[in-house]
Scaffold this motif. Structure first.
Motif, PDB file in Angstrom:
ATOM      1  N   TRP A  67     -65.670 -46.517 -68.193  1.00 14.53           N
ATOM      2  CA  TRP A  67     -65.868 -47.415 -69.333  1.00 14.53           C
ATOM      3  C   TRP A  67     -64.636 -48.312 -69.411  1.00 14.53           C
ATOM      4  O   TRP A  67     -63.506 -47.810 -69.534  1.00 14.53           O
ATOM      5  N   ALA A  68     -64.805 -49.584 -69.299  1.00 15.55           N
ATOM      6  CA  ALA A  68     -63.690 -50.531 -69.337  1.00 15.55           C
ATOM      7  C   ALA A  68     -63.644 -51.233 -70.683  1.00 15.55           C
ATOM      8  O   ALA A  68     -64.667 -51.710 -71.179  1.00 15.55           O
ATOM      9  N   LEU A  69     -62.446 -51.308 -71.285  1.00 15.46           N
ATOM     10  CA  LEU A  69     -62.262 -51.981 -72.571  1.00 15.46           C
ATOM     11  C   LEU A  69     -61.014 -52.853 -72.518  1.00 15.46           C
ATOM     12  O   LEU A  69     -60.086 -52.582 -71.749  1.00 15.46           O
ATOM     13  N   ARG A  70     -60.979 -53.874 -73.370  1.00 16.90           N
ATOM     14  CA  ARG A  70     -59.790 -54.700 -73.536  1.00 16.90           C
ATOM     15  C   ARG A  70     -59.662 -55.080 -74.998  1.00 16.90           C
ATOM     16  O   ARG A  70     -60.649 -55.440 -75.653  1.00 16.90           O
ATOM     17  N   GLN A  71     -58.455 -54.997 -75.515  1.00 19.77           N
ATOM     18  CA  GLN A  71     -58.226 -55.312 -76.920  1.00 19.77           C
ATOM     19  C   GLN A  71     -58.489 -56.785 -77.199  1.00 19.77           C
ATOM     20  O   GLN A  71     -58.153 -57.657 -76.399  1.00 19.77           O
ATOM     21  N   ARG A  72     -59.096 -57.037 -78.344  1.00 20.10           N
ATOM     22  CA  ARG A  72     -59.258 -58.402 -78.828  1.00 20.10           C
ATOM     23  C   ARG A  72     -58.099 -58.712 -79.780  1.00 20.10           C
ATOM     24  O   ARG A  72     -57.502 -57.794 -80.360  1.00 20.10           O
ATOM     25  N   PRO A  73     -57.770 -59.972 -79.966  1.00 13.96           N
ATOM     26  CA  PRO A  73     -56.703 -60.311 -80.927  1.00 13.96           C
ATOM     27  C   PRO A  73     -57.141 -60.018 -82.356  1.00 13.96           C
ATOM     28  O   PRO A  73     -58.175 -60.516 -82.807  1.00 13.96           O
ATOM     29  N   VAL A  74     -56.374 -59.188 -83.051  1.00 22.35           N
ATOM     30  CA  VAL A  74     -56.651 -58.866 -84.453  1.00 22.35           C
ATOM     31  C   VAL A  74     -55.342 -58.892 -85.222  1.00 22.35           C
ATOM     32  O   VAL A  74     -54.266 -58.734 -84.647  1.00 22.35           O
ATOM     33  N   GLU A  75     -55.432 -59.060 -86.539  1.00 20.07           N
ATOM     34  CA  GLU A  75     -54.227 -59.122 -87.364  1.00 20.07           C
ATOM     35  C   GLU A  75     -54.262 -58.165 -88.552  1.00 20.07           C
ATOM     36  O   GLU A  75     -53.219 -57.719 -89.022  1.00 20.07           O
ATOM     37  N   ALA A  76     -55.427 -57.868 -89.071  1.00 22.14           N
ATOM     38  CA  ALA A  76     -55.524 -56.996 -90.244  1.00 22.14           C
ATOM     39  C   ALA A  76     -54.921 -55.634 -89.928  1.00 22.14           C
ATOM     40  O   ALA A  76     -55.159 -55.082 -88.845  1.00 22.14           O
ATOM     41  N   PRO A  77     -54.122 -55.039 -90.831  1.00 17.62           N
ATOM     42  CA  PRO A  77     -53.449 -53.776 -90.557  1.00 17.62           C
ATOM     43  C   PRO A  77     -54.386 -52.655 -90.109  1.00 17.62           C
ATOM     44  O   PRO A  77     -54.061 -51.911 -89.176  1.00 17.62           O
ATOM     45  N   VAL A  78     -55.547 -52.521 -90.751  1.00 19.21           N
ATOM     46  CA  VAL A  78     -56.474 -51.459 -90.365  1.00 19.21           C
ATOM     47  C   VAL A  78     -57.021 -51.711 -88.967  1.00 19.21           C
ATOM     48  O   VAL A  78     -57.171 -50.784 -88.159  1.00 19.21           O
ATOM     49  N   ALA A  79     -57.314 -52.967 -88.645  1.00 16.86           N
ATOM     50  CA  ALA A  79     -57.818 -53.297 -87.314  1.00 16.86           C
ATOM     51  C   ALA A  79     -56.773 -52.994 -86.253  1.00 16.86           C
ATOM     52  O   ALA A  79     -57.083 -52.430 -85.193  1.00 16.86           O
ATOM     53  N   VAL A  80     -55.532 -53.366 -86.527  1.00 22.31           N
ATOM     54  CA  VAL A  80     -54.447 -53.091 -85.579  1.00 22.31           C
ATOM     55  C   VAL A  80     -54.288 -51.582 -85.394  1.00 22.31           C
ATOM     56  O   VAL A  80     -54.135 -51.083 -84.275  1.00 22.31           O
ATOM     57  N   TYR A  81     -54.331 -50.858 -86.516  1.00 17.27           N
ATOM     58  CA  TYR A  81     -54.215 -49.395 -86.434  1.00 17.27           C
ATOM     59  C   TYR A  81     -55.323 -48.803 -85.567  1.00 17.27           C
ATOM     60  O   TYR A  81     -55.067 -47.979 -84.680  1.00 17.27           O
ATOM     61  N   LEU A  82     -56.547 -49.182 -85.830  1.00 16.11           N
ATOM     62  CA  LEU A  82     -57.681 -48.620 -85.081  1.00 16.11           C
ATOM     63  C   LEU A  82     -57.576 -48.960 -83.596  1.00 16.11           C
ATOM     64  O   LEU A  82     -57.873 -48.116 -82.737  1.00 16.11           O
ATOM     65  N   GLN A  83     -57.163 -50.171 -83.283  1.00 13.78           N
ATOM     66  CA  GLN A  83     -56.976 -50.517 -81.869  1.00 13.78           C
ATOM     67  C   GLN A  83     -55.973 -49.583 -81.210  1.00 13.78           C
ATOM     68  O   GLN A  83     -56.222 -49.034 -80.132  1.00 13.78           O
ATOM     69  N   HIS A  84     -54.824 -49.401 -81.841  1.00 13.80           N
ATOM     70  CA  HIS A  84     -53.790 -48.544 -81.259  1.00 13.80           C
ATOM     71  C   HIS A  84     -54.260 -47.103 -81.153  1.00 13.80           C
ATOM     72  O   HIS A  84     -54.044 -46.440 -80.120  1.00 13.80           O
TER      73      HIS A  84
END
Length: 898
Positions: A67-84
């Protein structure tokens, strides 16, 4: 993408934190569904997985999908947290992620997710009792089971834990029962409780008989395959390799890539190894292979290289390195190829060390050098070079080659330059003095890099600063290399003592100046002093910028600077004015007095300087009597250093504070200065007359003060004998064991202080009584045998020497050998025989040579125990460093290896 499974997501949502903790058990298809649920629950439905990641299809054999994924640009704190957080799941690195507590918008808080992750990576050695979340249910059950497992493991009560787990999860949903049982079994295996692990694996196999449709089918089937191999692993530990092999062979014979892909790929190697452990030479090789994507950088790792390296299979390790490296080069991977070159170089170095001088291989060394330089890996500073390797391979040509490779391309110079600096630092620490010319080449290279390259607080940009640090380290360890490069070192220091240079560079330069101060000529020293004064002139004392000020003051106050200031009074006045400018700060007042000790009295007697020092002394007097601090011992020392500066009141206050610190041993809260009170105590030794002269008081007054201090020292040792932890360094919580260094230092200071007052014998008796405590014995014995007592009073009786540990015995051996020279022959013979017996017992060490020679001279041939002699000779024969030097001496005593 897989079709969404509503029933699966519903079940995941119900126990989302439990599945988060146990996410490592999920196949890719189920993991993706968990991600979707987590994003929805944590964001309160405001985010979707597709907004966080660009993704490809889940593809590949069942339970072995990619399964290949790549992060999209996000700025909202919750979005950044979930990405990490989700990225760390994908990377499988168990890393922590910052949880934005103020952004709680969903039914599950980020903090709850982090608590679940922490619980999932906990073993039975991790305390999870306080690990709480706002959620209840199965996550609390999992926490309780890990807590109970940890308690039982610590108390050695693991028997019956499997039954406890099964009873606790009896009413849970089938899938949760399966996951928890498997996880708890794994934790039992990790804690070496294999009987309980085996029982839990068996229970999990029963739970796995449930049938599910959709994506849960892959999870259950995957668990069945994992459990088959886990059961075999537990069987091998509990019952032996033959039973494990029988189990693995049975499942592998029935498995196909279509029905049991995980078993086919994973279990074949275990079966082969189990058969080998049985001594069966008929190879049952049914290993499967999963070809990971050939264009993917992560498909090429060095795990197998490390395995071969650890087992000394250097040829195989090098072959694997090249196999990986050439594929990484084909993919155009910059970072990965450098990492592999670093490992490749280390493999070659390990082989060269293993071969030793007999396996001289300059071509391999040259390849190793090139690979390490090309890697740009600064962790080469941790490589352990040895004298033989450096002597055999590091030549003028080696150094020139390293410099050429490092400077070959402008784009890689900084990275390769760092490696060159670290390599030469390591070589200089080991190179013999016979290669002085080669050492000079390396020193000049380091000095030029220090002068030409920038200094920075950023490690990757600090090539010049790192070179200064390396030169300082070499100056400490190999001072013989300093004189021939003093001119280049001065240029390097001058280049960094400029206003535009970052503070780190100026600090490093001043530290280096302090290491070379006794080598510089008067002209060189004068020039650096002038530059240092300019640096300090530009700094506001109130700013207390000590990273620069401290090394600058140490340099200005060092004895060579003070001597030059005596010859040049104008400069001396400027230097003293600068020192006082910074030293009158309250936090530096004690250090100021220490700094002034080497300056000429004609400078210190200046009324202006005396007036400046009055508030400094007053501040110290106040603090030593009112502040309970670990710094108080140093402040007492400062007041005792120069009576003419401190005055009678300052000396009296210092002694009062010292006595109060020692007297506090009788209380429940001893003063922080107590542990380090030995330092000011040593400053009183044999200084009664100098104190009387400088303070202009009767000698009897000083003697009375000294005796009052001695009384407190005797009392202190009675307290120490009852409570050794009084000599523990400050910590929270307070330590319950004495620090050996503090015990040694207090013993030394107490005995020599008592000796100066004619009470040495009484003090030795006092510390020996304290030595009845096991934790005090060795450091007290070491202090007594290495200098706290007079030479003629060092213990020479067989009983005392036999009671000493190896380190204590060898620490005192030099003094006892000196005593041998002045003893009557009969007494010397007895002592030498005792020393010889201990050397044969504890050795071999280089110091043994002196005892062996003296024993031969005193006619001890044939007098030692045959068992001691035989075992010692065998150890000598196995010691490459000592065999050639000690064997001839052993023969003079008729001691031979069996």
């Amino acid at each position: 993408m897989p079709e969404p499974d509503a029933s699966l997501r519903k079940q995941l949502k119900k126990d989302v934190l439990t599945w988060t903790a146990l996410h490592h058990l999920l196949p890719v298809s189920s993991l993706r569904e968990l991600f979707i649920v987590l994003v929805d629950e944590v964001s309160g439905g405001k985010l979707e997985l597709s907004e966080l990641f660009e993704e490809s299809d889940v593809a590949g054999p069942a339970r072995l999908e990619s399964w290949a994924l790549r992060q999209r640009p996000v700025e909202a704190p919750v979005a950044v947290y979930l990405q990490h957080r989700l990225q760390h799941f994908l990377w499988r690195n168990d890393a922590e992620t910052f949880a934005p507590e103020k952004e709680n918008t969903g039914s599950i808080r980020p903090a709850d997710v982090e608590a679940a992750v922490t619980l999932g990576k906990a073993d039975f050695g991790t305390r999870v009792e306080q690990l709480r979340s706002s959620q209840t249910g199965d996550i609390e059950l999992l926490r309780a089971l890990v807590t109970e497992g940890g308690r039982r493991s610590r108390e050695g009560l693991m028997s019956g834990f499997a039954s406890h787990v099964c009873a606790a999860i009896a009413d849970e949903a089938p899938l949760i029962k399966l996951a928890i049982a498997k996880h708890m079994a794994d934790l039992c295996a990790d804690s070496d409780s294999w009987q309980e692990a085996k029982a839990l694996y068996a229970s999990a196999c029963e739970f796995a008989t449930i049938t599910e449709t959709g994506i849960w089918h892959d999870f259950v089937s995957g668990m069945q395959e994992l459990l088959a191999q886990s059961v075999a692993t537990a069987t091998r530990v509990v019952e032996g390799a033959d039973n494990a092999f029988a189990q693995l062979k049975n499942v592998l014979e029935r498995a196909t890539l279509q029905t049991h892909p995980v078993l086919v790929v994973n279990a074949g190697f275990d079966a082969l190894m189990a058969q080998g452990a049985m001594g069966d030479l008929r190879l049952y090789d049914r290993r499967g292979t999963l070809l990971t994507p050939t264009y993917n950088a992560a498909s090429y790792d060095i795990d197998a290289v490390i395995f071969d390296l650890n087992h000394g299979n250097f040829h195989e390790a090098q072959r694997r390195c090249w196999a990986i490296l050439r594929r990484q080069i084909a993919l155009g991977l910059a970072s990965e190829t450098r990492a592999t070159k670093s490992v490749f170089g280390r493999v070659i170095l390990a082989e060269l060390i293993d071969k030793g001088v007999q396996g001289y291989d300059p071509a391999s060394f040259a390849l190793m050098l090139r690979l390490l330089l090309e890697s740009g890996d600064t962790s080469v500073d941790r490589l352990e070079w040895n004298n033989d390797l450096v002597a055999g391979y590091v030549t003028a040509q080696t150094v020139a080659s390293a410099v050429e490779i490092a400077r070959r391309y402008g784009g890689t110079w900084p990275e390769r330059g760092f490696v060159a600096v670290e390599l030469m630092r390591g070589w200089l620490l080991c190179i013999s003095d016979e290669k002085h010319a080669v050492a000079e080449d390396m020193m000049r290279f380091l000095a030029k890099v220090a002068a030409d390259e920038p200094a920075s607080v950023m490690g990757s940009q600090n090539l010049g600063g790192r070179s200064l640090e390396a030169l300082s380290e070499i100056a400490k360890s190999r001072p013989e290399f300093r004189a021939s490069t003093a001119q280049e070192i001065e240029a390097a220091i001058a280049s960094k003592l400029q206003p535009e240079i970052v503070w780190k560079g100026r600090s490093n330069a001043l530290e280096l100046a302090g290491e070379y101060i006794d080598i510089f000529s008067d002209d060189q020293l004068r020039r650096i002093i002038e530059r240092t004064l300019k640096v300090l002139t530009a700094i506001d004392p109130a700013a207390q910028f000590w990273p620069i000020v401290r090394p600058a003051l140490r340099f200005l106050c060092a004895k060579p600077s003070a001597v030059l200031c005596k010859a040049d009074l104008a400069m001396g006045q400027r230097v003293l004015a600068t020192i006082l400018k910074f030293g009158v700060q309250e936090t530096q007042s004690s250090e100021l007095i220490f700094n002034l000790q080497d300056f000429d009295s004609s400078l210190l007697g200046d009324p202006q300087i005396q007036a400046t020092l009055v508030p400094v002394v007053e501040g110290l007097r106040k603090r030593v009597l009112t502040v309970n601090s670990s710094a108080t011992a140093g402040e007492i020392q400062a007041l005792l250093l120069s009576p003419i500066i401190s005055g009678e009141g300052g000396v009296t206050d210092a002694l009062t504070a010292l006595k109060e610190a020692m007297a506090s041993a009788a209380t429940n809260r001893p003063k922080l200065a107590l542990s380090y009170g030995y330092a000011p105590l040593q400053m009183l030794v044999n200084r009664q007359q100098s104190f009387a002269d400088e303070l202009r008081v009767e000698r009897g007054t000083i003697d009375f003060l000294w005796k009052s201090v001695l009384e407190e020292v005797f009392k202190l040792w009675r307290y120490i004998a009852k409570n050794p932890a009084l000599l523990a360094p400050f910590s929270i919580p307070r330590r319950d064991r004495a620090d050996p260094v503090l015990v040694h230092n207090w013993t030394f200071a107490s005995v020599i202080f008592a000796e100066s007052l004619g009470k040495r014998a009484e003090m030795v008796d006092a510390v020996k009584r304290a030595a009845a405590q096991d934790m005090l014995r060795d450091p007290i014995q070491r202090a007594l045998v290495t200098g706290a007592t007079l030479d003629q009073d060092v213990a020479t009786d067989e009983e005392t020497i036999a009671s000493e540990s190896a380190d204590v015995f060898y620490d005192g051996l030099g003094r006892r050998l000196v005593l041998l020279e002045s003893m009557d022959t009969s007494i010397a013979t007895s002592l030498c025989n005792t020393l010889l017996q201990q050397c044969l017992r504890f050795g071999p060490r280089g110091l043994d040579a002196s005892v062996l020679v003296r024993g031969s001279q005193l006619g001890l041939k044939g007098t030692v125990s045959s068992d001691l002699a035989t075992n010692y000779a065998k150890r000598v024969d196995e010691s490459r460093e000592l065999r050639l030097s000690l064997t001839p001496l052993l023969l003079t005593l008729d001691i031979r290896s069996p």
